[in-house]
Design a protein around this motif. Structure first.
Motif, PDB file in Angstrom:
ATOM      1  N   ARG A  89      23.054  56.748 -53.621  1.00 58.08           N
ATOM      2  CA  ARG A  89      22.078  56.927 -52.540  1.00 58.08           C
ATOM      3  C   ARG A  89      21.006  57.886 -53.051  1.00 58.08           C
ATOM      4  NH1 ARG A  89      27.154  57.903 -48.623  1.00 58.08           N
ATOM      5  NH2 ARG A  89      27.717  55.710 -48.328  1.00 58.08           N
ATOM      6  N   ARG A  99      29.434  51.817 -57.098  1.00 57.80           N
ATOM      7  CA  ARG A  99      28.376  51.683 -56.083  1.00 57.80           C
ATOM      8  C   ARG A  99      27.073  52.293 -56.599  1.00 57.80           C
ATOM      9  NH1 ARG A  99      26.552  55.372 -52.928  1.00 57.80           N
ATOM     10  NH2 ARG A  99      28.196  56.666 -52.022  1.00 57.80           N
ATOM     11  N   ARG A 125      31.099  47.611 -43.081  1.00 59.26           N
ATOM     12  CA  ARG A 125      31.862  48.858 -43.001  1.00 59.26           C
ATOM     13  C   ARG A 125      32.522  49.021 -41.639  1.00 59.26           C
ATOM     14  NH1 ARG A 125      30.163  53.469 -46.968  1.00 59.26           N
ATOM     15  NH2 ARG A 125      29.795  52.236 -48.811  1.00 59.26           N
ATOM     16  N   SER A 150      34.995  61.400 -57.468  1.00 63.20           N
ATOM     17  CA  SER A 150      35.450  60.054 -57.810  1.00 63.20           C
ATOM     18  C   SER A 150      34.474  59.345 -58.741  1.00 63.20           C
ATOM     19  CB  SER A 150      35.564  59.214 -56.539  1.00 63.20           C
ATOM     20  OG  SER A 150      36.509  59.774 -55.669  1.00 63.20           O
ATOM     21  N   TYR A 210      36.128  52.137 -56.568  1.00 64.61           N
ATOM     22  CA  TYR A 210      36.166  53.592 -56.441  1.00 64.61           C
ATOM     23  C   TYR A 210      37.486  54.074 -57.038  1.00 64.61           C
ATOM     24  CZ  TYR A 210      32.623  53.014 -52.718  1.00 64.61           C
ATOM     25  OH  TYR A 210      31.508  52.697 -51.990  1.00 64.61           O
ATOM     26  N   GLY A 211      37.498  55.207 -57.732  1.00 62.17           N
ATOM     27  CA  GLY A 211      38.755  55.709 -58.288  1.00 62.17           C
ATOM     28  C   GLY A 211      38.722  57.207 -58.529  1.00 62.17           C
ATOM     29  N   THR A 212      39.916  57.790 -58.554  1.00 59.33           N
ATOM     30  CA  THR A 212      40.071  59.243 -58.731  1.00 59.33           C
ATOM     31  C   THR A 212      40.442  59.583 -60.173  1.00 59.33           C
ATOM     32  OG1 THR A 212      40.949  59.390 -56.480  1.00 59.33           O
ATOM     33  CG2 THR A 212      41.387  61.262 -57.940  1.00 59.33           C
ATOM     34  N   GLU A 256      38.883  62.595 -51.144  1.00 59.88           N
ATOM     35  CA  GLU A 256      38.242  61.929 -50.003  1.00 59.88           C
ATOM     36  C   GLU A 256      38.170  60.463 -50.377  1.00 59.88           C
ATOM     37  OE1 GLU A 256      33.907  61.802 -49.002  1.00 59.88           O
ATOM     38  OE2 GLU A 256      35.163  60.056 -48.622  1.00 59.88           O
ATOM     39  N   ILE A 257      39.197  59.707 -49.976  1.00 64.41           N
ATOM     40  CA  ILE A 257      39.349  58.332 -50.473  1.00 64.41           C
ATOM     41  C   ILE A 257      39.751  57.385 -49.347  1.00 64.41           C
ATOM     42  CG2 ILE A 257      39.940  59.128 -52.800  1.00 64.41           C
ATOM     43  CD1 ILE A 257      42.850  58.527 -52.243  1.00 64.41           C
ATOM     44  N   GLU A 258      39.586  56.072 -49.615  1.00 65.70           N
ATOM     45  CA  GLU A 258      39.919  55.109 -48.562  1.00 65.70           C
ATOM     46  C   GLU A 258      41.434  54.817 -48.541  1.00 65.70           C
ATOM     47  OE1 GLU A 258      41.017  52.969 -51.202  1.00 65.70           O
ATOM     48  OE2 GLU A 258      40.666  51.532 -49.558  1.00 65.70           O
ATOM     49  N   TYR A 316      29.419  61.673 -57.155  1.00 68.16           N
ATOM     50  CA  TYR A 316      30.272  60.675 -57.817  1.00 68.16           C
ATOM     51  C   TYR A 316      29.949  60.684 -59.298  1.00 68.16           C
ATOM     52  CZ  TYR A 316      31.720  58.091 -53.556  1.00 68.16           C
ATOM     53  OH  TYR A 316      32.281  57.718 -52.366  1.00 68.16           O
ATOM     54  N   GLU A 373      44.354  56.741 -59.038  1.00 67.81           N
ATOM     55  CA  GLU A 373      44.386  55.586 -58.130  1.00 67.81           C
ATOM     56  C   GLU A 373      42.997  54.982 -58.148  1.00 67.81           C
ATOM     57  OE1 GLU A 373      42.465  55.252 -55.148  1.00 67.81           O
ATOM     58  OE2 GLU A 373      41.461  57.097 -55.718  1.00 67.81           O
TER      59      GLU A 373
HETATM   60  P1  5GP Z   1      30.991  55.663 -49.801  1.00 70.54           P
HETATM   61  O1  5GP Z   1      30.409  54.439 -50.425  1.00 70.54           O
HETATM   62  O2  5GP Z   1      30.629  55.775 -48.336  1.00 70.54           O
HETATM   63  O3  5GP Z   1      30.681  56.925 -50.570  1.00 70.54           O
HETATM   64  O4  5GP Z   1      32.567  55.504 -49.857  1.00 70.54           O
HETATM   65  C1  5GP Z   1      33.183  54.345 -49.363  1.00 70.54           C
HETATM   66  C2  5GP Z   1      34.672  54.576 -49.231  1.00 70.54           C
HETATM   67  O5  5GP Z   1      35.253  54.780 -50.503  1.00 70.54           O
HETATM   68  C3  5GP Z   1      35.022  55.784 -48.378  1.00 70.54           C
HETATM   69  O6  5GP Z   1      36.100  55.429 -47.516  1.00 70.54           O
HETATM   70  C4  5GP Z   1      35.486  56.794 -49.403  1.00 70.54           C
HETATM   71  O7  5GP Z   1      36.444  57.682 -48.870  1.00 70.54           O
HETATM   72  C5  5GP Z   1      36.135  55.882 -50.431  1.00 70.54           C
HETATM   73  N1  5GP Z   1      36.298  56.494 -51.740  1.00 70.54           N
HETATM   74  C6  5GP Z   1      35.504  57.400 -52.363  1.00 70.54           C
HETATM   75  N2  5GP Z   1      36.029  57.747 -53.543  1.00 70.54           N
HETATM   76  C7  5GP Z   1      37.196  57.065 -53.676  1.00 70.54           C
HETATM   77  C8  5GP Z   1      38.210  57.024 -54.681  1.00 70.54           C
HETATM   78  O8  5GP Z   1      38.176  57.695 -55.697  1.00 70.54           O
HETATM   79  N3  5GP Z   1      39.246  56.185 -54.462  1.00 70.54           N
HETATM   80  C9  5GP Z   1      39.358  55.411 -53.350  1.00 70.54           C
HETATM   81  N4  5GP Z   1      40.440  54.646 -53.228  1.00 70.54           N
HETATM   82  N5  5GP Z   1      38.431  55.449 -52.377  1.00 70.54           N
HETATM   83  C10 5GP Z   1      37.360  56.254 -52.538  1.00 70.54           C
END
Ligand code: 5GP
Ligand code: ADP
Length: 199
Positions: free
Chosen positions: A43, A40, A147, A36, A80-82, A100-102, A52, A71
Motif C-alpha cells: 500500500r 501482496r 475480504r 511477515s 503471506y508467511g512468518t 498478526e496473521i490470518e 512486510y 507458517e
Molecule cells: P493485509 O493484506 O490486510 O495486510 O493482510 C491480509 C491478511 O493476511 C490479514 O488477515 C493478516 O493478518 C494476514 N497475514 C499477515 N501476515 C501473515 C502471515 O505471515 N501469515 C499468515 N498466515 N497470515 C498473515
C-alpha cells in the motif's frame, strides 16, 4: 528478561483493527512484532522491512522450500508467511512475540507451539467492519467484497481460539490483550521446571 516470552497470535477479519491495535502494543518494549513476508502489492504508506517483506511469488516459494517460514497461507489471492528465525530468537530472549496473521496460519502455529495464545479480534458489528474496511481506503470495491466474504468464513473458526477481544476502542482492546498476556504468564505449565526447585 530471563523467562521465555509468550507467543501471541492475533487474527480477525480484514478491517477489524489488528494493525492499529498491534501498532499500539508494540510501543511496549517487552513486545516484539514479527514482520511477515507477502506477495501482496505494498500500500502507498507501506515500507519494505517495516510493514512486510515484499516478495515475488518466486522468492516466496523459495522461502517455503528453504524452511524459512514458521507458517504460511494464501489469503484472497496472495501469499503471506512468518519468518521463523526472528520468532524463535525473540522468544528465547524473553520478548512477547506477536504474530498478526490470518486463521489458517494461526492454526498451524497452534500445532507447532501448543502454548501459543490465540486471540481473535472482532469489531463491534458487521456494519462497523464494512465502514472500517472501506474507510481505510486502501482496497478497491472488488477486494473489499472478497475480504468481507472471507470474514464470514474466518468468524466460523472463533472456537479454535483461546480468547475473543472486541475492538470497540483501540485503547481498551490493547489493554485487554495485554491482560491476556499477563495472565498467560502465570499458566501452571510455565512453572513445571521452577517448581522442581521447591521439592
Ligand atoms: P493485509 O493484506 O490486510 O495486510 O493482510 C491480509 C491478511 O493476511 C490479514 O488477515 C493478516 O493478518 C494476514 N497475514 C499477515 N501476515 C501473515 C502471515 O505471515 N501469515 C499468515 N498466515 N497470515 C498473515
Ligand atoms: P486490520 O489490520 O485488521 O485489517 P486496520 O488496523 O487497518 O485493520 O484498521 C482498519 C481501519 O479501522 C483503519 O482505518 C483504522 O484506523 C480503523 N480502526 C481500527 N480500530 C478502530 C477502532 N477501535 N475504532 C474506530 N476505527 C478503528
Amino acid at each position: 528478561m530471563e523467562d521465555k516470552g509468550i507467543l501471541i497470535v492475533i487474527s480477525g477479519p480484514s478491517g477489524a483493527g489488528k494493525g492499529t491495535v498491534v501498532e499500539e502494543i508494540k510501543k511496549d518494549r517487552t513486545y516484539a512484532l514479527s514482520i511477515s513476508a507477502t506477495t501482496r502489492q505494498p500500500r502507498s504508506y507501506e515500507k519494505d522491512g517495516e510493514h512486510y517483506f515484499f516478495k515475488s511469488v518466486y522468492e516466496f516459494k523459495n522461502m517455503i522450500g528453504g524452511g524459512k517460514l514458521l507458517e504460511w497461507a494464501e489469503f484472497c489471492g496472495n501469499y503471506y508467511g512468518t519468518p521463523r528465525d526472528y520468532v524463535v530468537g525473540k522468544l528465547e530472549e524473553g520478548y512477547n512475540v506477536i504474530l498478526e496473521i490470518e486463521v489458517q496460519g494461526a492454526l498451524q502455529v497452534k500445532k507447532i507451539y501448543p502454548e501459543a495464545v490465540l486471540v481473535f479480534l472482532i469489531p463491534p458489528n458487521r456494519e462497523e467492519l464494512k465502514n472500517r474496511l472501506s474507510g481505510r481506503g486502501t482496497e478497491d470495491m472488488e477486494t473489499i467484497e472478497k475480504r468481507l466474504k472471507r470474514a464470514s468464513e474466518e468468524i466460523e473458526l472463533i472456537p479454535e481460539y483461546d480468547y475473543v477481544v472486541v475492538n470497540d476502542e483501540v485503547e481498551l482492546a490493547v489493554k485487554r490483550i495485554k491482560e491476556i498476556v499477563d495472565v498467560s504468564k502465570m499458566a501452571s505449565a510455565r512453572y513445571v521446571d521452577k517448581i522442581r526447585d521447591f521439592k
